[in-house]
Scaffold this active site. Structure first.
Site, mmCIF file in Angstrom:
data_model
loop_
_atom_site.group_PDB
_atom_site.id
_atom_site.type_symbol
_atom_site.label_atom_id
_atom_site.label_comp_id
_atom_site.label_asym_id
_atom_site.label_seq_id
_atom_site.Cartn_x
_atom_site.Cartn_y
_atom_site.Cartn_z
ATOM 1 N N ARG A 140 0.832 -1.206 0.000
ATOM 2 C CA ARG A 140 0.000 0.000 0.000
ATOM 3 C C ARG A 140 0.874 1.267 0.000
ATOM 4 O O ARG A 140 0.491 2.291 -0.548
ATOM 5 C CB ARG A 140 -0.997 0.012 1.167
ATOM 6 N N GLU A 194 -10.188 5.564 6.698
ATOM 7 C CA GLU A 194 -8.771 5.918 6.728
ATOM 8 C C GLU A 194 -8.412 7.250 6.072
ATOM 9 O O GLU A 194 -7.539 7.962 6.572
ATOM 10 C CB GLU A 194 -7.949 4.790 6.067
HETATM 11 N N1 LUZ Z 1 -5.544 -4.567 5.592
HETATM 12 C C1 LUZ Z 1 -5.224 -5.448 4.647
HETATM 13 C C2 LUZ Z 1 -5.696 -3.269 5.323
HETATM 14 O O1 LUZ Z 1 -5.071 -6.623 4.954
HETATM 15 N N2 LUZ Z 1 -5.094 -5.037 3.383
HETATM 16 C C3 LUZ Z 1 -5.237 -3.753 3.017
HETATM 17 O O2 LUZ Z 1 -5.107 -3.418 1.854
HETATM 18 C C4 LUZ Z 1 -5.542 -2.822 4.026
HETATM 19 N N3 LUZ Z 1 -5.654 -1.531 3.749
HETATM 20 C C5 LUZ Z 1 -5.908 -0.684 4.712
HETATM 21 C C6 LUZ Z 1 -6.058 -1.139 6.003
HETATM 22 N N4 LUZ Z 1 -5.958 -2.414 6.306
HETATM 23 MO MO1 MOS Z 2 -6.892 -1.246 9.219
HETATM 24 S S1 MOS Z 2 -5.147 -0.247 9.129
HETATM 25 O O1 MOS Z 2 -7.969 -0.750 8.141
HETATM 26 O O2 MOS Z 2 -7.053 -2.450 10.255
#
Ligand code: LUZ
Ligand code: MOS
Length: 768
Positions: free
Chosen positions: A304, A705
């Site tokens: 990410r 987020e």
């Molecule tokens: N969790 C995850 C996340 O496993 N994959 C993601 O792309 C993600 N993105 C934001 C927050 N948690």
């Molecule tokens: Mo999250 S960083 O969307 O658990």
């Protein structure tokens, strides 16, 4: 509609893990953490601890009947240390006693001898030694190598961000209760019931259908319980399974802070190239992610980071490289933004470096590089952009020009108070970057009296997702909210859940609720159409009545449900939703990983006290791309919370590990988070409501987020205020901008002279 939890929250009636009534005979656990960051265990002596009052059993890795492994993406994390410890706080043993106090007292009597090994806390050193969690990844767009000679301006630099403690109000914890035939019911403060179920089963060595995980709600998660709730769930399950007694473990705050991972610190190098029109035509960036001692979610977070390396700008030539570096810190983990904010900080630092060097305001460069619909991200997806819409609306609505002039006028007439202004545009991709995780299920029952129960895979953690789920059901059935109840998240009702994460929980689970309710509604309409001797297309559900050709009939909701039941119509539905259109090819590093993007622009105004280095955030005024918000009250709450959390990360929250890998900022006395006094004096949120079709539930875009990244604006506003006092100062891009760092930057020349004087004194002492 207001948050359905507001009544029980304010009355103290909401049920969290610690509110679950204890069964008679419940035992209490406590982990024994490694006191050393890296080394070989030469001796573990639990004999004295075993003799302590109330102690029932002390578990070590040798007592694990299944596999001593809780790694999710990579199998590199034992639940309890075997021969080696890899971070300070790593659980070595699990004490179970008749009371909490007895368990904790016994932990203090465990003795361990460890042969220390070298401790690495710096990701660049880890990378240089080849200590990587996964092979590096590189995203490429255009041809960056051959474009540098076409650049009018080229700037290079480094930019670092520190970690962040999640500080969920409810600490980690679990409560495991034995069932007949070796089954277990596991209450857990987890964002990911499936992951906790799987980890517990693996430790015990039973198939997943032996363990039922049940979650009423969490007192906050922020990513800290996406993966790291599993260890405590597994420990309680292990003890309950082997002792045949209920076992509970609810961590003390300082233990939680010391034993769990945090937001990843990153260190990064950038090189940015602009043409004569200030268009960024080249960008090269290298990220060193401080992963900690085990993979946890680091590879996904690294990904990410790459996805968000250009923030909301279109840059035709990009090379972004990312290393996930293994260090001896607690494994760092998901935290609101998931590696995206770290990348966006570097992009903004690069633009600021260019702007400083050219004597411009950064916003001039930012604005001319905002992406437009059809522009390509470095990963191949084409933008459907609201970047200009948000920026222009913010600039006009809040009169950016006037804000600037006011700040300049203030700075001219004040010697020791200086104002700074910044603009922070954001762009965040919505979907789990791992395509397979973008699925969810919902189970809807309509009872014969017309009342409705809804279960989903969504975890309510304060973000208001249950309220949104209820809104979906109420809208499809067109019935009053009082007729609908949201049930706990339970792996026997909803299996194989994705974590409540990635801002995608309301979208994924809401779509599943929509599909389930729609299926039931269709059956009801077919049935009543037959009763009314008409076509289903002529009837509709509206305000608890059946309407025929737009006219209200005698059939109210209750009558309809009972009649349908007596005709043996199925009043229950289990629905499955998987996000369409998305894919990603990891070999090419190209695809269409996100369902859509969320945009926004924030203007931040700060005042710095140039005698003391302290500061206030005067105002954050923003325009946010909501799509069509289905619940403005909840969505505004998410924006305010995310913004203040982002400001905390960028300003006062300072995680300190010493060279030995011990957490020094291990309590709320040494780790400062924003309180009401350090929150912005004013937060103004303007909705950019769009009618564009998107894949969000009811076109209401994800809001969990993205707003955190508005907080980055505060860092750059502070920088501008410091420069208004001391234009010559060189401020490294090194967040957080604590008051100490502000003071050092305000008086950089004096600090340099003092340092020189001090060093001279030390030299003189050495000579004499
Ligand atoms: N969790 C995850 C996340 O496993 N994959 C993601 O792309 C993600 N993105 C934001 C927050 N948690
Ligand atoms: Mo999250 S960083 O969307 O658990």
């Amino acid at each position: 509609m207001k948050n359905i939890d507001s009544r029980t929250h304010t009355r103290g009636e909401s049920v969290y893990l610690d509110d679950i009534p204890l069964l008679q005979g419940t035992l209490f656990g406590a982990a024994f953490p490694s006191p050393i960051a890296h080394g070989h265990i030469t001796k573990l002596d639990i004999s004295e601890a075993e003799q302590m009052p109330g102690v029932v059993k002390i578990f070590t890795y040798q007592d694990i009947p299944g596999e001593n492994q809780i790694g999710g993406i990579i199998q590199d994390e034992p639940l309890l240390a075997e021969q080696e410890v890899d971070f300070c706080g790593m659980p070595i043993a699990f004490v179970v006693a008749e009371s909490n106090e007895e368990a904790r007292a016994a932990v203090k009597k465990i003795k361990v001898e460890i042969d220390p090994l070298p401790v690495i806390t710096d990701p660049r050193i880890a990378q240089a030694q080849g200590a990587l969690i996964v092979p590096p990844r590189t995203f490429i767009l255009g041809d960056v190598d051959n474009i540098w000679q076409a650049c009018t301006h080229i700037f290079e630099g480094t930019a670092d961000t520190n970690g962040q403690e999640h500080l969920y109000i409810e600490t980690q914890g679990a409560y495991a209760i034995p069932q007949e035939n070796n089954g277990l019911k596991l209450h857990s403060s987890t964002q990911s019931p499936r992951a906790t179920q799987q980890a517990a089963c693996r430790i015990i060595g039973v198939p997943m259908h032996f363990i039922e995980v049940d979650v009423t709600r969490l007192g906050g998660g922020f990513g800290g319980k996406e993966d790291q709730a599993n260890a405590w769930g597994a420990m309680c399950a292990l003890a309950a399974y082997s002792l045949k007694k209920p076992v509970k473990y609810s961590l003390h705050r300082m233990d939680d802070m010391a034993m769990t991972g945090k937001r990843h610190p990153y260190s990064s190098d950038f090189k940015i190239g602009l043409d004569e029109n200030l268009k960024i035509i080249a960008y090269e960036v290298t990220f060193y992610q401080n992963a900690g001692a085990a993979a946890d979610l680091s590879p996904a977070i690294l990904e990410r980071t790459l996805f968000h390396c250009t923030n909301t700008y279109f840059i035709p030539n990009v090379r972004a490289r990312a290393y996930s570096c293994r260090t001896h810190l607690p494994p760092n983990t998901a935290f609101r933004g998931f590696g995206g904010p770290q990348a966006m900080f570097v992009m903004e630092a690069a633009i600021t470096k260019a702007a400083d060097s050219l004597g411009l305001d950064a916003s001039i460069i930012q604005k001319v590089n905002l992406n437009k619909t059809g522009d390509e991200f470095p990963y191949g997806q084409l933008a459907v952009s609201e970047a200009h819409a948000c920026w222009n609306k913010a600039e006009e609505l809040y009169n950016l020009e006037a804000i600037r002039e006011k700040a300049t006028a203030f700075n001219t007439s004040n010697k020791f108070l200086k104002k700074g202004v910044s603009v922070m545009p954001i762009c965040f991709g919505i979907s789990f970057t791992n395509t397979s995780m973008n699925q969810a299920r919902a189970l809807v029952h309509v009872y014969t009296d017309g009342s409705v129960n809804v279960s989903t895979g969504a975890i309510e953690m304060g973000q208001g997702v249950n309220t949104k789920m209820l809104q979906v059901a109420a809208q499809v059935f067109s019935i009053a909210q009082e007729k609908i109840r949201l049930l706990t998240t339970n792996t026997t009702r909803i299996a194989n859940t994705s974590p409540s994460a990635a801002s995608a929980t309301a979208d994924l689970n809401g779509k599943a609720v929509y599909l389930a309710c729609t299926a039931i509604a269709e059956r009801l309409l077919n049935f009543v159409a037959e009763e009314l001797h008409t076509e289903a297309s002529n009837v509709a559900l509206k305000n608890e009545y059946v309407y025929l050709d737009g006219e209200r009939t005698e059939w109210d909701w209750k009558r309809l449900i009972l009649a349908a039941f007596l005709r043996r119509i199925n009043l229950s539905e289990h629905a499955h939703y998987a996000t369409p259109e998305i894919y990603f090819d990891k070999l090419k590093e190209k695809g269409h990983p996100f369902a859509y993007h969320v945009y926004g622009t924030a203007i931040t105004e700060v005042t710095v006290d140039c005698l003391r280095g302290i500061y206030e955030v005067d105002a954050v005024k923003l325009v946010h791309d909501f799509g069509t918000s289905m619940n403005p009250a909840i969505d505004k709450g998410q924006i305010e919370g995310g913004l203040v959390q982002g400001i905390g990360w960028m300003t006062m929250e300072e995680i300190v590990f010493d060279k030995a890998g011990r957490l020094r900022s291990n309590a709320l006395s040494t780790y400062k988070i924003p309180d009401i006094y350090s929150a912005p004096k004013e937060i103004t949120i303007e909705f950019l409501q769009t009618q564009t079709d998107n894949l969000a539930i009811f076109r209401s875009k994800a809001v969990g987020e993205p707003p955190l990244m508005y907080g980055i604006g505060t860092y750059f506003a502070l920088r501008n205020a410091i420069k208004a006092f001391n234009p010559a100062t060189q401020i490294p891009f090194d967040a957080p901008m604590t008051p100490e760092k502000v003071l050092l930057a305000l008086y950089s020349e004096e600090v340099a002279k003092l340092k020189e004087k001090h060093e001279q004194a030390v030299r003189n002492m050495a000579i004499s």
